[in-house]
Design a protein around this motif. Structure first.
Motif, PDB file in Angstrom:
ATOM      1  N   CYS A 136       0.821  -1.213   0.000  1.00  0.00           N
ATOM      2  CA  CYS A 136       0.000   0.000   0.000  1.00  0.00           C
ATOM      3  C   CYS A 136       0.854   1.262   0.000  1.00  0.00           C
ATOM      4  CB  CYS A 136      -0.934   0.009   1.216  1.00  0.00           C
ATOM      5  SG  CYS A 136      -2.143  -1.325   1.215  1.00  0.00           S
ATOM      6  N   ALA A 137       2.054   1.165   0.593  1.00  0.00           N
ATOM      7  CA  ALA A 137       2.918   2.334   0.711  1.00  0.00           C
ATOM      8  C   ALA A 137       3.858   2.506  -0.475  1.00  0.00           C
ATOM      9  CB  ALA A 137       3.740   2.239   1.996  1.00  0.00           C
ATOM     10  N   GLN A 138       3.845   1.571  -1.431  1.00  0.00           N
ATOM     11  CA  GLN A 138       4.751   1.677  -2.562  1.00  0.00           C
ATOM     12  C   GLN A 138       4.324   2.809  -3.496  1.00  0.00           C
ATOM     13  OE1 GLN A 138       7.567   0.078  -3.267  1.00  0.00           O
ATOM     14  NE2 GLN A 138       7.432  -1.034  -1.320  1.00  0.00           N
ATOM     15  N   ARG A 148       4.049   4.939  -7.139  1.00  0.00           N
ATOM     16  CA  ARG A 148       3.815   4.536  -8.527  1.00  0.00           C
ATOM     17  C   ARG A 148       5.141   4.549  -9.292  1.00  0.00           C
ATOM     18  NH1 ARG A 148      -1.461   4.816 -10.440  1.00  0.00           N
ATOM     19  NH2 ARG A 148      -2.865   4.229  -8.736  1.00  0.00           N
ATOM     20  N   ARG A 149       5.359   3.518 -10.101  1.00  0.00           N
ATOM     21  CA  ARG A 149       6.599   3.406 -10.872  1.00  0.00           C
ATOM     22  C   ARG A 149       6.272   3.180 -12.336  1.00  0.00           C
ATOM     23  NH1 ARG A 149       7.888   0.313  -6.233  1.00  0.00           N
ATOM     24  NH2 ARG A 149       9.671   1.124  -5.057  1.00  0.00           N
ATOM     25  N   TRP A 150       7.057   3.799 -13.213  1.00  0.00           N
ATOM     26  CA  TRP A 150       6.954   3.528 -14.646  1.00  0.00           C
ATOM     27  C   TRP A 150       8.308   3.805 -15.290  1.00  0.00           C
ATOM     28  CZ3 TRP A 150       4.696   7.785 -12.338  1.00  0.00           C
ATOM     29  CH2 TRP A 150       5.163   9.039 -12.752  1.00  0.00           C
ATOM     30  N   LYS A 151       8.498   3.174 -16.424  1.00  0.00           N
ATOM     31  CA  LYS A 151       9.770   3.292 -17.139  1.00  0.00           C
ATOM     32  C   LYS A 151       9.669   4.408 -18.175  1.00  0.00           C
ATOM     33  CE  LYS A 151      12.007  -0.416 -18.145  1.00  0.00           C
ATOM     34  NZ  LYS A 151      12.442  -1.699 -18.793  1.00  0.00           N
ATOM     35  N   ALA A 152      10.626   5.331 -18.145  1.00  0.00           N
ATOM     36  CA  ALA A 152      10.658   6.456 -19.077  1.00  0.00           C
ATOM     37  C   ALA A 152      11.231   6.010 -20.422  1.00  0.00           C
ATOM     38  CB  ALA A 152      11.471   7.606 -18.491  1.00  0.00           C
ATOM     39  N   PHE A 153      11.274   6.944 -21.364  1.00  0.00           N
ATOM     40  CA  PHE A 153      11.763   6.621 -22.709  1.00  0.00           C
ATOM     41  C   PHE A 153      13.244   6.288 -22.707  1.00  0.00           C
ATOM     42  CE2 PHE A 153      12.602  11.065 -22.022  1.00  0.00           C
ATOM     43  CZ  PHE A 153      13.810  11.299 -22.644  1.00  0.00           C
ATOM     44  N   ASP A 154      14.002   6.805 -21.732  1.00  0.00           N
ATOM     45  CA  ASP A 154      15.433   6.525 -21.661  1.00  0.00           C
ATOM     46  C   ASP A 154      15.750   5.284 -20.830  1.00  0.00           C
ATOM     47  OD1 ASP A 154      14.583   7.594 -19.304  1.00  0.00           O
ATOM     48  OD2 ASP A 154      16.191   9.073 -19.110  1.00  0.00           O
ATOM     49  N   GLY A 155      14.722   4.561 -20.393  1.00  0.00           N
ATOM     50  CA  GLY A 155      14.931   3.335 -19.638  1.00  0.00           C
ATOM     51  C   GLY A 155      15.014   3.511 -18.140  1.00  0.00           C
ATOM     52  N   LYS A 156      15.004   4.729 -17.644  1.00  0.00           N
ATOM     53  CA  LYS A 156      15.087   4.968 -16.210  1.00  0.00           C
ATOM     54  C   LYS A 156      13.709   4.798 -15.561  1.00  0.00           C
ATOM     55  CE  LYS A 156      18.986   8.189 -16.501  1.00  0.00           C
ATOM     56  NZ  LYS A 156      19.475   9.554 -16.177  1.00  0.00           N
ATOM     57  N   THR A 176      10.953   5.884 -13.052  1.00  0.00           N
ATOM     58  CA  THR A 176      10.456   7.096 -12.393  1.00  0.00           C
ATOM     59  C   THR A 176       9.456   6.702 -11.307  1.00  0.00           C
ATOM     60  OG1 THR A 176      10.707   8.308 -14.472  1.00  0.00           O
ATOM     61  CG2 THR A 176       9.356   9.337 -12.745  1.00  0.00           C
ATOM     62  N   GLU A 177       9.608   7.275 -10.141  1.00  0.00           N
ATOM     63  CA  GLU A 177       8.708   7.012  -9.016  1.00  0.00           C
ATOM     64  C   GLU A 177       7.955   8.283  -8.653  1.00  0.00           C
ATOM     65  OE1 GLU A 177      10.876   5.432  -5.782  1.00  0.00           O
ATOM     66  OE2 GLU A 177      11.421   3.545  -6.791  1.00  0.00           O
ATOM     67  N   MET A 178       6.693   8.088  -8.239  1.00  0.00           N
ATOM     68  CA  MET A 178       5.868   9.222  -7.853  1.00  0.00           C
ATOM     69  C   MET A 178       4.985   8.803  -6.669  1.00  0.00           C
ATOM     70  SD  MET A 178       3.009  11.377  -9.997  1.00  0.00           S
ATOM     71  CE  MET A 178       1.873  10.002  -9.931  1.00  0.00           C
ATOM     72  N   ASP A 179       5.073   9.569  -5.600  1.00  0.00           N
ATOM     73  CA  ASP A 179       4.226   9.329  -4.428  1.00  0.00           C
ATOM     74  C   ASP A 179       2.879  10.004  -4.637  1.00  0.00           C
ATOM     75  OD1 ASP A 179       5.896   7.776  -2.754  1.00  0.00           O
ATOM     76  OD2 ASP A 179       7.112   9.539  -2.344  1.00  0.00           O
ATOM     77  N   THR A 180       1.825   9.208  -4.451  1.00  0.00           N
ATOM     78  CA  THR A 180       0.475   9.743  -4.543  1.00  0.00           C
ATOM     79  C   THR A 180      -0.110   9.924  -3.145  1.00  0.00           C
ATOM     80  OG1 THR A 180      -0.456   7.504  -4.712  1.00  0.00           O
ATOM     81  CG2 THR A 180       0.167   8.594  -6.765  1.00  0.00           C
ATOM     82  N   GLN A 181      -1.298  10.462  -3.085  1.00  0.00           N
ATOM     83  CA  GLN A 181      -1.957  10.622  -1.786  1.00  0.00           C
ATOM     84  C   GLN A 181      -2.210   9.269  -1.137  1.00  0.00           C
ATOM     85  OE1 GLN A 181      -5.487  12.936  -2.413  1.00  0.00           O
ATOM     86  NE2 GLN A 181      -4.383  14.869  -2.729  1.00  0.00           N
ATOM     87  N   ASN A 182      -2.567   8.284  -1.945  1.00  0.00           N
ATOM     88  CA  ASN A 182      -2.832   6.961  -1.389  1.00  0.00           C
ATOM     89  C   ASN A 182      -1.560   6.313  -0.849  1.00  0.00           C
ATOM     90  OD1 ASN A 182      -5.456   7.353  -2.223  1.00  0.00           O
ATOM     91  ND2 ASN A 182      -5.241   6.126  -4.091  1.00  0.00           N
ATOM     92  N   SER A 183      -0.435   6.458  -1.580  1.00  0.00           N
ATOM     93  CA  SER A 183       0.812   5.868  -1.101  1.00  0.00           C
ATOM     94  C   SER A 183       1.329   6.574   0.146  1.00  0.00           C
ATOM     95  CB  SER A 183       1.863   5.910  -2.208  1.00  0.00           C
ATOM     96  OG  SER A 183       2.171   7.255  -2.562  1.00  0.00           O
ATOM     97  N   LEU A 184       1.191   7.903   0.203  1.00  0.00           N
ATOM     98  CA  LEU A 184       1.607   8.627   1.410  1.00  0.00           C
ATOM     99  C   LEU A 184       0.747   8.240   2.604  1.00  0.00           C
ATOM    100  CD1 LEU A 184       2.245  12.178  -0.105  1.00  0.00           C
ATOM    101  CD2 LEU A 184       3.936  10.476   0.567  1.00  0.00           C
ATOM    102  N   ARG A 185      -0.549   8.061   2.370  1.00  0.00           N
ATOM    103  CA  ARG A 185      -1.434   7.602   3.434  1.00  0.00           C
ATOM    104  C   ARG A 185      -1.039   6.208   3.897  1.00  0.00           C
ATOM    105  NH1 ARG A 185      -4.921   9.042   7.528  1.00  0.00           N
ATOM    106  NH2 ARG A 185      -6.603   7.511   7.733  1.00  0.00           N
ATOM    107  N   GLY A 186      -0.690   5.343   2.951  1.00  0.00           N
ATOM    108  CA  GLY A 186      -0.253   4.005   3.314  1.00  0.00           C
ATOM    109  C   GLY A 186       1.038   4.012   4.114  1.00  0.00           C
TER     110      GLY A 186
END
Length: 539
Positions: free
Chosen positions: A238-240, A242-250, A252-262
């Motif tokens: 629940c605390a993880q 959001r992750r996705w792969k960018a065009f350069d292969g890196k 990227t992580e982003m904390d959402t309200q749900n993940s911060l709450r978790g």
């Protein structure tokens, strides 16, 4: 008196011949010899093209040459002495014919070839010795690696039996208990008779009962530990971010309200379950929990707040820690229920096994006639020859522990390796994912007799299943049981029909026919079986 005379100059239309001349060496001016020549008589045109042939003489060129050093040849004579100290006396050698010359050349070539071949043979032998040394070293290393891996497997298996944690560990433990019971029963029946035999069997039964009770106590402790790990794993998901792969292969992580709450709820849950806290620290954690749950007003949060106030009041009265364990357990359980509620923790909605939408409960829900529970379809093991929904996994496991006590751990490893290898081939293989553990057990025990088809090795830890013909997808009628080394060599073959002998191929085909007869009764396998028959007929 003078008289001016006009002289007319006719420009010739042809080139005059070069008659020689000279050049002034100082000024470089050239002078050509001139001659008087009348205009040649023009030949009448006969309408035929005529060619003349000139006589060509050699071109001579005179060029002076001056040596750099003036040399001379002087001989001794009367009145002149020339020293002969540096003179060399040259005597002619033995004359040999062209045949003797070529013979000497051939003998020299033979000597060169002899020494070259000797050098080449020495290098070849040294290379062979080096390859043999490397091969022996590699074989020794492989043998040592196999020995270490086997010892490590035995050590891990012994560790699993000594400190069982998972369901597979208890499965191995019950399996060893059954083997021990069979050996002891056979020994008693062989050595004793009459009343002594009955007394020994009763004592053995009592000992088995004590061992089962001991295993049950370990199982309860392991279940509590595994349940706590599962809860922490769920909260960590629940605390993880959001992750996705960018065009350069890196990544990227982003904390959402749900993940911060978790994350906040996970930190609070770990804090309230941590022991050996001081009184002030425990009070601070409880107040943080209280203000967190008071954001939502409901019966659950009111009960949690009431329990928190009760614990703070009891700690202020210097109540012993051992008397507060039950109260703290209730707070932890209710807070976990609070965390698993999607209304309070939105991130947990997609991780719960039980869907929140009541309409989804009508789909893929089946009734277990053994434990009389309604469970999801994933909780029911479906062998390939099954036609109806039977008992759930828990009931199967309980029945296995009570009666047969079979260990599926080795078959599970073989099935997992097989599925992984089929996924790596990326040729859309489907049959391997329809095979379940009972089917794999039947395939290995009844058809392949738990041994390699080539070396008859019976160590299931070292056996793997691969395709018989690697051009077609894996199936029970297109497989062979081999060791890992034999499987690697088998998969490198281009044509198994040309590599193996006819008796061996006939024996493998007989096993494939037995597998076809067994799996042909399964509706899900019939379509794949017909397709394989059509492919065989086409080939």
């Amino acid at each position: 008196s003078f008289q001016e005379v006009v002289v007319q100059i006719e420009r010739p239309t042809y080139n005059k011949p070069f008659l020689g001349g000279f050049r002034n060496m100082s000024t470089g001016v050239e002078f050509h010899n001139a001659g008087s020549q009348t205009k040649p008589k023009k030949r009448p045109d006969k309408g035929i093209q005529l060619f003349c042939k000139e006589t060509q003489t050699v071109v001579e060129k005179n060029k002076p040459q001056q040596t750099r050093n003036t040399t001379s040849t002087q001989m001794t004579k009367i009145g002149l002495y020339v020293s002969n100290m540096t003179d060399k006396l040259i005597t002619p050698g033995k004359y040999f014919t062209a045949e003797e010359y070529h013979k000497r050349r051939l003998e020299a070539v033979i000597v060169l070839q002899k020494y070259f071949r000797r050098w080449h043979a020495i290098n070849l032998v040294q290379n062979l010795k080096e390859q043999r040394r490397l091969r022996l070293a590699w074989e020794a290393q492989e043998e040592l690696q196999k020995k270490r891996e086997k010892e490590e497997k035995l050590r891990r298996e012994y560790e699993k039996k000594l400190n069982p944690k998972t369901k597979e560990d208890f499965e191995l433990l019950y399996h060893d208990l059954e083997l021990w019971m069979q050996e002891e029963t056979e020994r008693i029946n062989r050595t004793l008779s009459g009343a002594k035999r009955k007394a020994a069997l009763c004592a053995l039964l009592d000992e088995e009962t004590q061992l089962i009770a001991c295993i049950g106590m370990h199982k309860l402790d392991a279940n509590v530990e595994n349940q706590q790990k599962a809860v922490l794993h769920l909260l960590d998901k629940c605390a993880q971010p959001r992750r996705w792969k960018a065009f350069d292969g890196k990544i990227t992580e982003m904390d959402t309200q749900n993940s911060l709450r978790g994350k906040d709820l996970l930190e609070i849950y770990r804090s309230i379950n941590t022991k050996d806290f001081l009184k002030d620290e425990r009070t601070s954690v409880l107040l943080t929990l209280k203000w967190t749950v008071k954001e939502h007003e409901c019966k659950l949060t009111q009960e949690i707040v009431a329990l928190i106030d009760r614990e703070i009041d009891l700690m202020s009265r210097e109540v012993k820690e051992c008397n507060l364990e039950g109260l703290r357990k209730r707070i932890s359980t209710l807070f976990l229920q609070y965390i698993k509620t999607p209304e309070f923790n939105p991130g947990v909605a997609g991780l719960l096994k039980v869907p929140q939408d009541p309409l989804k409960l009508h789909k893929n829900i089946y009734f277990c006639h053994s434990c009389e529970k309604y469970l999801a379809s994933t909780e029911f093991p479906l062998p390939a020859n099954s036609r109806t929904i039977g008992r759930c996994r828990s009931c199967y496991r309980l029945d296995n522990e009570a009666r047969q006590r079979e260990a599926y751990f080795k078959y599970r490893l073989i099935l997992e390796d097989l599925r992984k290898s089929e996924v790596d081939l990326q040729d859309d293989s489907k049959i391997v994912f329809l095979i379940q553990l009972p089917d794999m057990q039947y395939l290995i025990e009844n058809i392949w007799n738990c041994q390699s088809a080539l070396s008859a090795c019976s160590d299931l830890y070292d056996l793997v299943m691969v395709r018989w013909d690697k051009q077609h997808e894996w199936s029970p009628w297109n497989t062979i049981l081999l060791t890992k080394e034999e499987a690697d060599a088998h998969l490198k073959l281009c044509n198994v029909q040309e590599t193996y002998e006819a008796p061996f191929i006939y024996r493998i085909e007989q096993k494939h026919i037995r597998a076809k007869n067994y799996f042909a009764q399964i509706p899900a396998m019939s379509s794949f079986l017909r397709r394989s028959v059509n492919q065989s007929n086409a080939n």
